[in-house]
Design a protein around this motif. Structure first.
Motif, mmCIF file in Angstrom:
data_model
loop_
_atom_site.group_PDB
_atom_site.id
_atom_site.type_symbol
_atom_site.label_atom_id
_atom_site.label_comp_id
_atom_site.label_asym_id
_atom_site.label_seq_id
_atom_site.Cartn_x
_atom_site.Cartn_y
_atom_site.Cartn_z
ATOM 1 N N TRP A 39 0.749 -1.082 0.069
ATOM 2 C CA TRP A 39 0.045 -0.064 -0.114
ATOM 3 C C TRP A 39 0.796 1.205 -0.078
ATOM 4 O O TRP A 39 2.107 1.113 0.347
ATOM 5 N N GLU A 93 -2.624 -2.201 4.984
ATOM 6 C CA GLU A 93 -3.600 -1.332 4.702
ATOM 7 C C GLU A 93 -3.772 -0.299 6.055
ATOM 8 O O GLU A 93 -3.905 0.938 5.855
ATOM 9 N N ALA A 120 -1.133 2.699 5.974
ATOM 10 C CA ALA A 120 -1.334 3.411 4.955
ATOM 11 C C ALA A 120 -2.629 4.395 5.165
ATOM 12 O O ALA A 120 -2.703 5.502 4.876
ATOM 13 N N VAL A 149 -5.480 6.052 -0.134
ATOM 14 C CA VAL A 149 -4.582 4.798 -0.096
ATOM 15 C C VAL A 149 -4.607 4.058 -1.407
ATOM 16 O O VAL A 149 -5.697 3.533 -1.834
ATOM 17 N N ARG A 164 -3.353 0.604 -3.304
ATOM 18 C CA ARG A 164 -2.895 -0.838 -3.257
ATOM 19 C C ARG A 164 -2.187 -1.518 -4.761
ATOM 20 O O ARG A 164 -2.953 -1.088 -5.673
#
Length: 114
Positions: free
Chosen positions: A8, A43, A46, A63, A65
């Motif tokens: 992330w 995550e 992030a 954020v 990914r």
């Protein structure tokens, strides 16, 4: 089949615009005062950065990914940046193009904060 790791990256609106300009395939070059690129391993970490820092500094945080080839990442150690909940890779700015080449698929925006 290539083995990948999911990473992330919290970003602000300016960096996200540059990622979009790349077709959601590459992170932009680092600025001269940014010698390291920091993708993070969770995550949650992030989200914390995007929500608490990017929103404060630039009015919005996102954020992203993405997947990176594990064979590429094996050259780098995961760094603890304040404990086990704050883990990240430290990619030297001069190696960012190789990092981008190791991304498999598209970079996705998975969270947004305003």
């Amino acid at each position: 089949m290539t083995e990948t790791a999911i990473l992330w990256r919290p970003v602000g609106p300016a960096e996200l615009a540059l990622i979009r300009d790349s077709g959601m395939r590459r992170f932009p070059p680092r600025l001269p005062d940014q010698p390291i690129f920091y993708p993070v391993t969770t995550e949650d970490y992030a989200v914390k950065i995007a929500r608490d820092w990017n929103v404060r500094d630039s009015g919005a945080g996102f954020v992203t990914r993405f997947e990176v080839r594990r064979d590429f990442l094996s050259a780098y150690d995961i760094q603890d940046a304040g404990g086990r909940a704050h883990r990240e890779y430290w990619i030297p700015a001069e190696e960012l193009e190789a990092f981008n080449d190791a991304i498999v698929g598209a970079i996705e925006v998975v969270r947004e904060f305003c």
